[in-house]
Enzyme design. Structure first.
Site, PDB file in Angstrom:
ATOM      1  NE  ARG A   1      61.083 -27.646  59.566  1.00  0.00           N
ATOM      2  CZ  ARG A   1      59.980 -27.629  58.853  1.00  0.00           C
ATOM      3  NH1 ARG A   1      59.735 -26.617  58.076  1.00  0.00           N
ATOM      4  NH2 ARG A   1      59.115 -28.604  58.909  1.00  0.00           N
TER       5      ARG A   1
ATOM      6  CB  SER B   1      57.399 -24.492  51.954  1.00  0.00           C
ATOM      7  OG  SER B   1      58.614 -25.082  51.556  1.00  0.00           O
TER       8      SER B   1
ATOM      9  CG  HIS C   1      63.973 -26.703  51.485  1.00  0.00           C
ATOM     10  ND1 HIS C   1      62.896 -25.930  51.117  1.00  0.00           N
ATOM     11  CD2 HIS C   1      63.462 -27.698  52.246  1.00  0.00           C
ATOM     12  CE1 HIS C   1      61.785 -26.423  51.642  1.00  0.00           C
ATOM     13  NE2 HIS C   1      62.095 -27.495  52.332  1.00  0.00           N
TER      14      HIS C   1
ATOM     15  CE  LYS D   1      53.968 -30.411  53.793  1.00  0.00           C
ATOM     16  NZ  LYS D   1      55.434 -30.257  53.714  1.00  0.00           N
TER      17      LYS D   1
HETATM   18  O1  PNS Z   1      58.746 -31.625  52.209  1.00  0.00           O
HETATM   19  P1  PNS Z   1      57.799 -32.689  52.709  1.00  0.00           P
HETATM   20  O2  PNS Z   1      56.372 -32.372  52.323  1.00  0.00           O
HETATM   21  O3  PNS Z   1      57.943 -32.933  54.193  1.00  0.00           O
HETATM   22  O4  PNS Z   1      58.243 -34.057  51.974  1.00  0.00           O
HETATM   23  C1  PNS Z   1      57.504 -35.229  52.184  1.00  0.00           C
HETATM   24  C2  PNS Z   1      57.782 -36.240  51.052  1.00  0.00           C
HETATM   25  C3  PNS Z   1      57.407 -35.625  49.712  1.00  0.00           C
HETATM   26  C4  PNS Z   1      59.260 -36.585  51.066  1.00  0.00           C
HETATM   27  C5  PNS Z   1      56.933 -37.524  51.337  1.00  0.00           C
HETATM   28  O5  PNS Z   1      55.570 -37.180  51.346  1.00  0.00           O
HETATM   29  C6  PNS Z   1      57.212 -38.631  50.334  1.00  0.00           C
HETATM   30  O6  PNS Z   1      58.172 -39.360  50.504  1.00  0.00           O
HETATM   31  N1  PNS Z   1      56.363 -38.728  49.267  1.00  0.00           N
HETATM   32  C7  PNS Z   1      56.522 -39.740  48.240  1.00  0.00           C
HETATM   33  C8  PNS Z   1      55.542 -40.927  48.433  1.00  0.00           C
HETATM   34  C9  PNS Z   1      56.105 -41.877  49.486  1.00  0.00           C
HETATM   35  O7  PNS Z   1      57.092 -42.542  49.260  1.00  0.00           O
HETATM   36  N2  PNS Z   1      55.466 -41.886  50.675  1.00  0.00           N
HETATM   37  C10 PNS Z   1      55.964 -42.651  51.814  1.00  0.00           C
HETATM   38  C11 PNS Z   1      55.507 -44.067  51.857  1.00  0.00           C
HETATM   39  S1  PNS Z   1      53.791 -44.258  52.135  1.00  0.00           S
END
Ligand code: PNS
Length: 169
Positions: free
Chosen positions: A93, A131, A17, A41
């Protein structure tokens, strides 16, 4: 002013990150790293703790003066619009990440027209890091040097240790 948002769970933030943050910071005037909610998660650290872990990890880094850390529990597209970001940054990744990230980029663009997603590929030596892997290593007390910032290594080991003690069979 070109503002980018780098969203994620960051539970905890890894050196992968931090590398993406550093590289994004070189491309934009301002980068906002935003801890967000991923409904798929469950968390080891609270969102407020993750913000703190990110800030302490970044304090060790150079070239991140234009980076701030925030958190939000809403839609990413709404957040990006609110802070005036023109772009989201995501790290890739491996090919397996691409399918779902592509879908998220499309969803976010449909929710906030004009909002682009810039994908930065992980440096090969960091591509195995996530993570989830960090938590798994900590579970077996493997040294986390090379996986997370020195400043937060003890916090990660301690929290994983606490969780293990609660769930030991
Ligand atoms: O590190 P991650 O878990 O891959 O990140 C995913 C994250 C947090 C960026 C994604 O789940 C997200 O954008 N969450 C906010 C809610 C949202 O906008 N969801 C997408 C539209 S349904």
């Amino acid at each position: 002013m070109r503002i980018a948002v780098y969203p994620g769970s960051f539970d905890p933030p890894t050196l992968g990150h931090l590398d993406i943050i550093r590289r994004a910071a070189a491309q934009f005037d301002r980068v906002i790293v935003c801890v967000m909610f991923n409904s798929e998660k469950s968390g080891l650290f609270t969102p407020a703790e993750r913000v703190d872990l990110l800030r302490r990890s970044l304090a060790e880094q150079e070239g991140v003066d234009n980076v701030t850390v925030d958190r939000d529990s809403g839609l990413l597209a709404d957040y990006a619009r609110r802070v005036g970001a023109s772009c989201l940054v995501k790290g890739l990744r491996r090919v397996a990440d691409f399918e779902s990230e592509m879908q998220m980029a499309d969803i976010n663009r449909s929710l906030a027209p004009g909002l682009d997603t810039l994908f930065l590929t992980a440096r090969p030596e960091l591509a195995f890091l996530s993570s989830t892997i960090v938590k798994e290593l900590a579970r077996y007390r493997v040294d986390l040097k090379g996986a997370v910032a020195d400043a937060i290594e003890r916090d990660v080991q301690a929290r994983v240790g606490e969780r293990l003690a609660q769930t030991q069979i």
